[in-house]
Every structure is written in structure tokens, then in C-alpha cells.
Motif scaffolding. Structure first.
Motif, PDB file in Angstrom:
ATOM      1  N   HIS A 178       1.026  -1.465   0.002  1.00 12.97           N
ATOM      2  CA  HIS A 178      -0.192   0.661  -0.076  1.00 12.97           C
ATOM      3  C   HIS A 178       0.790   1.349  -0.725  1.00 12.97           C
ATOM      4  CE1 HIS A 178       0.787  -1.237   3.864  1.00 12.97           C
ATOM      5  NE2 HIS A 178       1.020  -0.102   4.489  1.00 12.97           N
ATOM      6  N   MET A 179       0.254   2.031   0.195  1.00 13.94           N
ATOM      7  CA  MET A 179       0.874   3.862  -0.129  1.00 13.94           C
ATOM      8  C   MET A 179       1.430   3.762  -1.326  1.00 13.94           C
ATOM      9  SD  MET A 179       2.360   4.104   3.638  1.00 13.94           S
ATOM     10  CE  MET A 179       3.203   5.877   3.586  1.00 13.94           C
ATOM     11  N   ASN A 180       1.346   2.539  -2.341  1.00 16.80           N
ATOM     12  CA  ASN A 180       2.181   3.373  -3.349  1.00 16.80           C
ATOM     13  C   ASN A 180       1.151   3.379  -5.086  1.00 16.80           C
ATOM     14  OD1 ASN A 180       3.931   3.908  -5.262  1.00 16.80           O
ATOM     15  ND2 ASN A 180       4.430   1.180  -5.830  1.00 16.80           N
ATOM     16  N   PHE A 181       0.403   4.762  -4.764  1.00 17.28           N
ATOM     17  CA  PHE A 181      -0.532   4.485  -5.611  1.00 17.28           C
ATOM     18  C   PHE A 181      -1.322   5.951  -6.221  1.00 17.28           C
ATOM     19  CE2 PHE A 181      -5.522   4.002  -6.515  1.00 17.28           C
ATOM     20  CZ  PHE A 181      -5.426   3.145  -7.942  1.00 17.28           C
ATOM     21  N   PRO A 182      -0.942   6.031  -7.593  1.00 18.51           N
ATOM     22  CA  PRO A 182      -0.929   7.635  -8.128  1.00 18.51           C
ATOM     23  C   PRO A 182      -1.586   8.133  -8.031  1.00 18.51           C
ATOM     24  CG  PRO A 182       0.481   6.030 -10.222  1.00 18.51           C
ATOM     25  CD  PRO A 182      -0.201   4.887  -8.473  1.00 18.51           C
ATOM     26  N   LEU A 183      -2.207   9.478  -8.128  1.00 17.50           N
ATOM     27  CA  LEU A 183      -3.608  10.152  -7.972  1.00 17.50           C
ATOM     28  C   LEU A 183      -4.384   9.678  -8.748  1.00 17.50           C
ATOM     29  CD1 LEU A 183      -4.236  12.003  -5.475  1.00 17.50           C
ATOM     30  CD2 LEU A 183      -3.676  14.146  -6.590  1.00 17.50           C
ATOM     31  N   ASP A 184      -3.796   9.646 -10.009  1.00 19.03           N
ATOM     32  CA  ASP A 184      -5.301  10.216 -10.539  1.00 19.03           C
ATOM     33  C   ASP A 184      -5.673   9.051 -10.890  1.00 19.03           C
ATOM     34  OD1 ASP A 184      -2.641   8.452 -11.907  1.00 19.03           O
ATOM     35  OD2 ASP A 184      -2.464   9.275 -13.860  1.00 19.03           O
ATOM     36  N   GLU A 185      -5.264   8.035 -10.764  1.00 19.44           N
ATOM     37  CA  GLU A 185      -5.888   6.198  -9.976  1.00 19.44           C
ATOM     38  C   GLU A 185      -6.952   6.115  -9.151  1.00 19.44           C
ATOM     39  OE1 GLU A 185      -3.206   2.781 -10.548  1.00 19.44           O
ATOM     40  OE2 GLU A 185      -2.522   3.663 -11.375  1.00 19.44           O
ATOM     41  N   ARG A 186      -6.701   7.276  -7.928  1.00 18.35           N
ATOM     42  CA  ARG A 186      -7.403   7.289  -6.782  1.00 18.35           C
ATOM     43  C   ARG A 186      -8.645   7.825  -7.084  1.00 18.35           C
ATOM     44  NH1 ARG A 186      -3.493   9.733  -1.857  1.00 18.35           N
ATOM     45  NH2 ARG A 186      -1.072   8.113  -2.376  1.00 18.35           N
ATOM     46  N   LEU A 190     -12.543   6.304  -7.209  1.00 17.33           N
ATOM     47  CA  LEU A 190     -13.962   6.771  -6.460  1.00 17.33           C
ATOM     48  C   LEU A 190     -14.791   7.606  -7.953  1.00 17.33           C
ATOM     49  CD1 LEU A 190     -11.593  10.004  -4.384  1.00 17.33           C
ATOM     50  CD2 LEU A 190     -12.803   8.117  -3.478  1.00 17.33           C
ATOM     51  N   GLU A 191     -13.733   7.509  -8.984  1.00 17.11           N
ATOM     52  CA  GLU A 191     -15.380   7.973  -9.813  1.00 17.11           C
ATOM     53  C   GLU A 191     -16.088   6.650 -10.012  1.00 17.11           C
ATOM     54  OE1 GLU A 191     -16.936  10.384 -13.428  1.00 17.11           O
ATOM     55  OE2 GLU A 191     -16.080  10.741 -11.581  1.00 17.11           O
ATOM     56  N   GLU A 192     -15.727   5.863 -10.376  1.00 23.26           N
ATOM     57  CA  GLU A 192     -16.002   4.405 -10.868  1.00 23.26           C
ATOM     58  C   GLU A 192     -16.996   4.146  -9.694  1.00 23.26           C
ATOM     59  OE1 GLU A 192     -14.997  -0.231 -11.364  1.00 23.26           O
ATOM     60  OE2 GLU A 192     -13.576   1.035 -10.960  1.00 23.26           O
ATOM     61  N   PRO A 521     -13.430  12.442   2.885  1.00 18.39           N
ATOM     62  CA  PRO A 521     -12.464  12.465   3.528  1.00 18.39           C
ATOM     63  C   PRO A 521     -12.981  11.443   4.400  1.00 18.39           C
ATOM     64  CG  PRO A 521     -12.506  14.271   2.332  1.00 18.39           C
ATOM     65  CD  PRO A 521     -14.022  14.414   2.088  1.00 18.39           C
ATOM     66  N   ALA A 522     -11.960  10.459   4.820  1.00 16.02           N
ATOM     67  CA  ALA A 522     -11.432   9.506   6.130  1.00 16.02           C
ATOM     68  C   ALA A 522     -11.616  10.620   6.975  1.00 16.02           C
ATOM     69  CB  ALA A 522     -11.019   8.664   5.845  1.00 16.02           C
ATOM     70  N   SER A 523     -12.082  10.004   8.025  1.00 17.61           N
ATOM     71  CA  SER A 523     -11.754  10.327   9.738  1.00 17.61           C
ATOM     72  C   SER A 523     -10.919   9.865  10.314  1.00 17.61           C
ATOM     73  CB  SER A 523     -12.663  10.314  10.691  1.00 17.61           C
ATOM     74  OG  SER A 523     -13.017  11.218  11.590  1.00 17.61           O
ATOM     75  N   ASN A 524      -9.268  10.474  10.024  1.00 14.93           N
ATOM     76  CA  ASN A 524      -8.065   9.708  10.793  1.00 14.93           C
ATOM     77  C   ASN A 524      -7.888   8.162  10.245  1.00 14.93           C
ATOM     78  OD1 ASN A 524      -7.243  12.407  11.151  1.00 14.93           O
ATOM     79  ND2 ASN A 524      -9.065  12.172  13.438  1.00 14.93           N
ATOM     80  N   VAL A 525      -8.152   7.931   9.316  1.00 15.73           N
ATOM     81  CA  VAL A 525      -8.354   6.413   8.932  1.00 15.73           C
ATOM     82  C   VAL A 525      -7.462   6.238   7.972  1.00 15.73           C
ATOM     83  CG1 VAL A 525      -8.935   4.497   8.308  1.00 15.73           C
ATOM     84  CG2 VAL A 525     -10.645   6.203  10.261  1.00 15.73           C
ATOM     85  N   ASN A 526      -6.369   5.582   8.026  1.00 18.78           N
ATOM     86  CA  ASN A 526      -5.738   4.874   6.646  1.00 18.78           C
ATOM     87  C   ASN A 526      -6.497   4.129   5.426  1.00 18.78           C
ATOM     88  OD1 ASN A 526      -3.262   6.631   7.478  1.00 18.78           O
ATOM     89  ND2 ASN A 526      -2.756   4.632   8.671  1.00 18.78           N
ATOM     90  N   ILE A 527      -6.972   4.907   4.550  1.00 19.11           N
ATOM     91  CA  ILE A 527      -7.790   3.363   3.388  1.00 19.11           C
ATOM     92  C   ILE A 527      -6.706   4.116   1.984  1.00 19.11           C
ATOM     93  CG2 ILE A 527      -9.720   3.704   1.989  1.00 19.11           C
ATOM     94  CD1 ILE A 527     -11.298   4.822   4.580  1.00 19.11           C
ATOM     95  N   ASP A 528      -6.553   2.467   1.811  1.00 22.41           N
ATOM     96  CA  ASP A 528      -5.676   2.105   0.784  1.00 22.41           C
ATOM     97  C   ASP A 528      -7.194   1.967  -1.262  1.00 22.41           C
ATOM     98  OD1 ASP A 528      -5.294   0.503  -1.599  1.00 22.41           O
ATOM     99  OD2 ASP A 528      -3.638   0.874  -0.287  1.00 22.41           O
ATOM    100  N   LEU A 529      -7.383   3.229  -1.865  1.00 18.50           N
ATOM    101  CA  LEU A 529      -8.512   3.346  -2.717  1.00 18.50           C
ATOM    102  C   LEU A 529      -7.981   2.463  -3.269  1.00 18.50           C
ATOM    103  CD1 LEU A 529      -8.807   7.364  -3.145  1.00 18.50           C
ATOM    104  CD2 LEU A 529      -9.978   5.654  -1.712  1.00 18.50           C
ATOM    105  N   LYS A 530      -6.995   1.730  -3.770  1.00 24.97           N
ATOM    106  CA  LYS A 530      -7.189   0.807  -4.937  1.00 24.97           C
ATOM    107  C   LYS A 530      -7.815  -0.785  -4.195  1.00 24.97           C
ATOM    108  CE  LYS A 530      -2.943  -1.376  -7.027  1.00 24.97           C
ATOM    109  NZ  LYS A 530      -1.549  -2.162  -7.186  1.00 24.97           N
TER     110      LYS A 530
END
Length: 606
Positions: A178-186, A190-192, A521-530
Motif C-alpha cells: 500500500h501507499m504506492n498509488f498515483p493520484l489520478d488512479e485514486r 472514486l469516480e467508478e 474524506p476519511a476521518s483519521n483513517v488510512n484507506i487504500d483506495l486501490k
């Protein structure tokens, strides 16, 4: 400040009392509002009136210091405030000196003459776990109203009464990067999610209004689909900052203000919620809302017909030890209850090794004077206790489901969270004097499967992801160990809800959005959008378990096609004292019997 928690109209008399309470105790308006937010949900009240103000005042004094037994000495004249005079930080409940030096509980004569002896603040006294009250007391329960069930559960004598399965593709099965996900893919993820959820909501629309892109002015009534967002960068969403963001594909990501002032129907909104709004957008800048649609209907699972067996399921959430030690006495007492009741399944939700607690223990983690790792602590305090159950009870057939938490020191700290696993494939023993029998690189769960008498093919320990959806026989259960109820309660705005329904309504957001964490946006939570697709519900669960610091509850949520039992079992410990756990008794059912008519739920104090 009170308007941010949904309290709009406060009588002048009550408002002046709140101002006096804030002034006398040194409490900020925001802190008063937060106490009211929790108090109103726990007491199921919506308005701050004369009848409930006294209870609210006691709750404020309980959280921030009793005015009758304390005094803020730092408000004395400046010439008296020296190193010999103790000042009080109200929300800390302790005595400290002006320069934060050593504690000095003495008060000079020049001060004591103007202060009553009873107003000297004494150190807070916390109840210990051994001194807890109300052991076994039921704090929340559910029983069907239309059908009378037997007082005791009639279970069969079969050695294995249930089968646990996780054949859903939404569950995480192993640790991922995790933590290796480009901004455009995020943004694409969300769009999907917006497009798919919006289409599912609109597919149930029965009106004649046409669908329109967000931000396009129309004089006629239209339907717009988008995501609720907060125009302000911080704070709770409110009618002034409420906006709807359209999809990039249909609306080019345009936003429009939502005017809900004329809505007579009840509503509950929060940032990240996917909705379809019906109304008029005459200018293109403000959408006057008439109706809000937010429900997604998930497909029902088709299961084999036949008689459904009686089951007993227990569920409990960590922390499993009190905040002042690592003895894990509460989980020992809970497992004694399990040993005597012998339920079919016990669902354990983390944190098992609370990272927030262990950090307070100092740089070195020690058990009985021996430095240990987080994994060894889990193996000794959790896995070993479960192993002893099967060693001492030859006929013990209970199965355990383990779900990690974001606060677990032995798990990844990102949602969706992978199930527990060993950090090494080949666990080794420590080559230290006095610790030769301690393994490192393992959680010790594999040893549980090898002890005692075990029926072939029967698994004892099931490690699932967080969140996860699984089945026990024909019953579908959904669970997340993260306190999503608390996060949503801090961000949600509502209007015209029936008294006492807000907590259930917040829990129903997960069902209506078909997602275990719909807040964005998440409230102090780490979410992997991938891996955001692993956060969705593949179907509407029969039982939804969402442990929270808010008041424990056991409620039935009736949807358009099915019902879901919503359970907040609370936490096994609350600071230095005990908490609660839940017991579900599911009676025998026939094909046409619903679960809500065949289940009793009790949330009890440990």
C-alpha cells in the motif's frame, strides 16, 4: 458550536446556563457541544430542554471536573499565582504547578482563607477492574415482538453444528502493498464508485423527473446524482456548507449548493455519501431539494432449503486488557464464560495488542519482567488462552473468528485490513537466557489446531479481514472492527428524525451505501483506495456487527426486501474497568421464518 452537532434552537435560559457552565469550568463551547452530541445519542434526546439539562450538566461535570468539588485556582489574582499555588487544567482532572513542576497539594494560608476546603480539587479516582459493578447486567437487548421464543436455546448434540465459510470476493485474503498509488488512479476509483452506486440508486427511482448533470440550470424538476461534500475545509457539514459533487464523466466534477431548508421529510447526510436528489436548479448555483434518495438494494443470496439449526454466537471487541496493565484479566473472564456456555461461534474483534496502550507502557514492552515483542505478547496473552481451552475441555467444539483492528500492533494499519498472519514462514526460538521457549515471527495460532481432540476437517481458528463478510451456516454476517459509528456521528447532519433513532440511522448508512466505510474524506483513517472494492458489501448481511464507543445497541433494520440485525457489542474494557459483550441466541427456523423473528440478543457487562 451547538449548531455543528445538529442543535439549532436553544432557549435563552438554557443558553445562559451553558455559558455559566463554560465560564466556571473553563470549558470551550466546542467541548460542550461534543458532550451534548454523545449525551443526546446515548439518552435518545434531540432538544436541550429544562428537563434534560440537569442530566447534561452532570455529564459535563463528570467529563471535565465537578464544579462543587473543584476550583480553578489559576483564576486567582496574579500576585497569588506563584510556584506554591497549584493550578488546575479542568479536562485533565489533576493538580499541576504553574511551571508544570512537581505536584504540590498544599495551599498557602493567604489563599485558603478565600477558598472553602471542599473546593480543593483532589486527584481523580478511577475504578479498577476488580471493583466493577453490575457483572452480567444486560445493558441492551432485542426480542421479537410478534413471536414468543423459548427462554432457553435448544441445540442439537452434534459435534459440529455449524460451518463457517468466506466465499465472497470482497474479503482481503493476504497482506498487500500500500501507499504506492498515483493520484489520478485514486480519482478514477472514486469516480467508478460514484457512477456504480449512483446507477444502483437511480434504478429504483419511480418518478417522472429527468436525470440532469450537476450544475446545469433547469426550470423543471430534475434528478441529479453525486457525492455529498463539505465546502468548508474543517468542521461538520451544515446547511450552509452542504454541496453536491457530480461525476467527472457526466458533470465534469461540477459542484452545486444544496438547499434543504424547505424539506419536510427526514434526512441524514454526511461527506462521501452517494445520493440522487430531486428538485429544481433554477440558476445552476443552488439546487432546491425536494427528495433525497440514498438506498442501494443488494442482491439476495439464494441458499438451500431445509431446517435451519439453532446456534449461539458470542461477539466481543477489544481492547482485551485494561489500560493500566498487560495482564489481560477481562479476556480471561470472558473465556471462562465461553467455556461454561460452549457457544457455537465466538467472534473476536481487535485490537488484541493495542498500539495506543503499549506506547504508553514505555520504550520496552515487558511481561513478568521479560522484554517481549508484540507478536510474543499476542501469542502469550491471546493464542495461549485459546489453546488452553481445547487442552482442558475434550468436548470443546467452539470455533473462533478473529478480526484485526487498525490499532493492532500485529497487523497492517490500513483499510481494508488483511487477516492475521505470521511474519515468518519458519518461526524460530529466541536464543536468550530464560527465554529459550519463546518463538518469534509467529502469533502462535497454528498450535491451537494441534492440541486436544479434534474432529477431522473441523477448523478451530478462522482469521478474517477487516472488514469482512462471511457465513455461519445460512446466516450472513458483516463486521468491521473500526469505530465507523463514531466517525459518522462526528460528520453527519440530520433533520426531522424521530427521537431516539439517530444512532440506528447512522448504522443504516452502511447498509444503504452498501459500504463498510462510506465516509469520504476519511476521518483519521488510512484507506487504500486501490482496494476500495474490498470495502463494499457483496450482499445485505443478516447480522451487522459494528463495535463502537457509543452506547451498545441491538436493533432490527427493516429494508425493502430483507432485514438486518444491527449490533454494537461495545468494548470488553473501558479504561481501567470492564465493558460489554454480546450474545446471540438463534432458534430453529423453517424456510419461511425470518431471522428477526427467531433471534434474541443480549449485550451484557463483563
Amino acid at each position: 458550536a451547538f449548531s455543528t452537532v445538529g442543535l439549532q434552537n436553544i432557549p435563552d435560559e438554557i443558553l445562559s446556563k451553558c455559558f455559566a457552565l463554560s465560564t466556571s469550568q473553563g470549558i470551550t463551547p466546542k467541548q460542550l457541544a461534543n458532550v451534548w452530541d454523545a449525551y443526546s445519542m446515548n439518552r435518545k434526546v434531540t432538544d436541550l430542554t429544562k428537563d434534560c439539562f440537569e442530566g447534561y450538566r452532570k455529564q459535563v461535570l463528570k467529563d471535565f471536573g465537578d464544579n462543587e468539588d473543584s476550583v480553578v485556582i489559576s483564576r486567582l489574582p496574579q500576585k497569588r499565582a506563584n510556584n506554591d499555588i497549584a493550578t488546575v487544567t479542568p479536562n485533565k482532572k489533576r493538580l499541576v504547578t504553574d511551571d508544570e513542576g512537581p505536584l504540590d497539594r498544599s495551599i498557602p494560608n493567604s489563599v485558603s482563607s478565600s477558598i472553602s476546603p471542599k473546593k480543593v480539587l483532589m486527584p481523580a479516582v478511577y475504578k479498577s477492574y476488580d471493583d466493577r459493578e453490575g457483572v452480567g447486567k444486560i445493558v441492551a437487548s432485542y426480542r421479537p415482538k410478534e413471536k414468543k421464543l423459548p427462554d432457553s436455546l435448544e441445540r442439537s448434540d452434534e459435534s459440529q453444528r455449524c460451518t463457517i465459510s468466506t466465499d465472497f470476493d470482497t474479503n482481503v485474503t493476504k497482506v498487500y502493498r500500500h501507499m504506492n498509488f498515483p493520484l489520478d488512479e485514486r480519482a478514477n476509483i472514486l469516480e467508478e464508485h460514484l457512477v456504480k452506486t449512483g446507477e444502483a440508486i437511480f434504478s429504483q427511482y419511480k418518478g417522472d423527473a429527468e436525470i440532469e448533470a450537476v450544475g446545469v440550470p433547469r426550470q423543471d424538476k430534475v434528478i441529479c446524482i453525486g457525492r455529498i461534500c463539505n465546502e468548508a475545509h474543517e468542521g461538520r457539514v451544515n446547511p450552509t456548507t452542504l454541496m453536491l459533487e457530480g461525476s467527472k464523466y457526466s458533470s465534469n466534477g461540477a459542484r452545486v449548493h444544496l438547499d434543504v431548508s424547505d424539506m419536510s421529510k427526514p434526512y441524514s447526510l454526511f461527506p462521501g455519501q452517494i445520493v440522487a436528489v430531486e428538485g429544481i436548479n433554477a440558476t445552476g448555483r443552488k439546487f432546491v431539494v425536494d427528495t433525497i434518495y440514498d438506498k442501494v438494494v443488494t442482491p439476495e443470496l439464494k441458499l438451500e432449503d431445509g431446517e435451519k439449526k439453532a446456534l449461539q454466537i458470542m461477539t466481543v471487541s477489544g481492547p482485551f486488557t485494561t489500560s493500566n496493565n498487560l495482564e489481560y484479566a477481562p479476556i480471561r473472564d470472558f473465556l471462562q464464560i465461553v467455556c461454561s456456555s460452549k457457544p457455537d461461534v465466538v467472534i473476536l474483534a481487535g485490537p488484541f495488542v493495542d498500539i495506543e496502550q503499549t506506547e504508553d507502557m514505555g520504550p520496552e514492552l515487558e511481561v513478568e519482567g521479560q522484554p517481549v515483542t508484540y507478536e510474543i505478547l499476542f501469542a502469550q496473552r491471546i493464542a495461549m488462552l485459546l489453546e488452553e481451552l481445547y487442552e482442558e475441555e475434550n468436548d470443546f467444539r467452539t470455533q473462533f473468528v478473529l478480526v484485526p483492528s487498525l490499532r493492532d500492533a500485529v497487523a497492517e494499519w490500513v483499510l481494508p485490513q488483511a487477516p492475521f498472519s505470521n511474519s515468518r514462514n519458519d518461526a524460530k526460538f529466541l536464543k536468550l537466557k530464560g527465554a529459550e521457549d519463546l518463538e518469534f515471527g509467529t502469533l502462535g495460532l497454528e498450535h491451537i489446531e494441534a492440541v486436544g481432540e479434534k474432529k477431522a476437517g473441523q477448523k478451530r481458528i478462522h482469521c478474517f479481514s477487516n472488514p469482512c463478510t462471511f457465513r455461519i451456516n445460512d446466516i450472513t454476517i458483516g463486521i468491521t472492527s473500526h469505530d465507523v459509528l463514531m466517525d459518522l456521528s462526528r460528520e453527519e447532519m440530520n433533520r426531522n428524525l424521530a427521537p431516539g433513532t439517530r444512532l440506528v440511522r447512522i448504522a443504516e448508512h452502511l447498509l444503504h451505501q452498501c459500504c463498510y466505510y462510506p465516509l469520504f474524506p476519511a476521518s483519521n483513517v488510512n484507506i487504500d483506495l486501490k482496494h476500495f472494492d474490498k470495502m463494499r458489501m457483496p450482499c445485505q448481511p443478516d447480522v451487522l456487527i459494528i463495535p463502537s464507543k457509543l452506547a451498545p445497541m441491538a436493533k432490527c433494520s427493516k429494508g425493502d426486501t430483507s432485514t438486518t440485525m444491527i449490533i454494537n457489542p461495545g468494548h470488553l474494557t473501558k479504561g481501567t474497568t470492564g465493558g460489554t459483550y454480546a450474545v446471540m441466541d438463534i432458534h430453529k427456523r423453517k424456510d419461511n421464518d425470518s431471522l428477526s423473528d427467531s433471534i434474541t440478543i443480549n449485550v451484557k457487562k463483563i
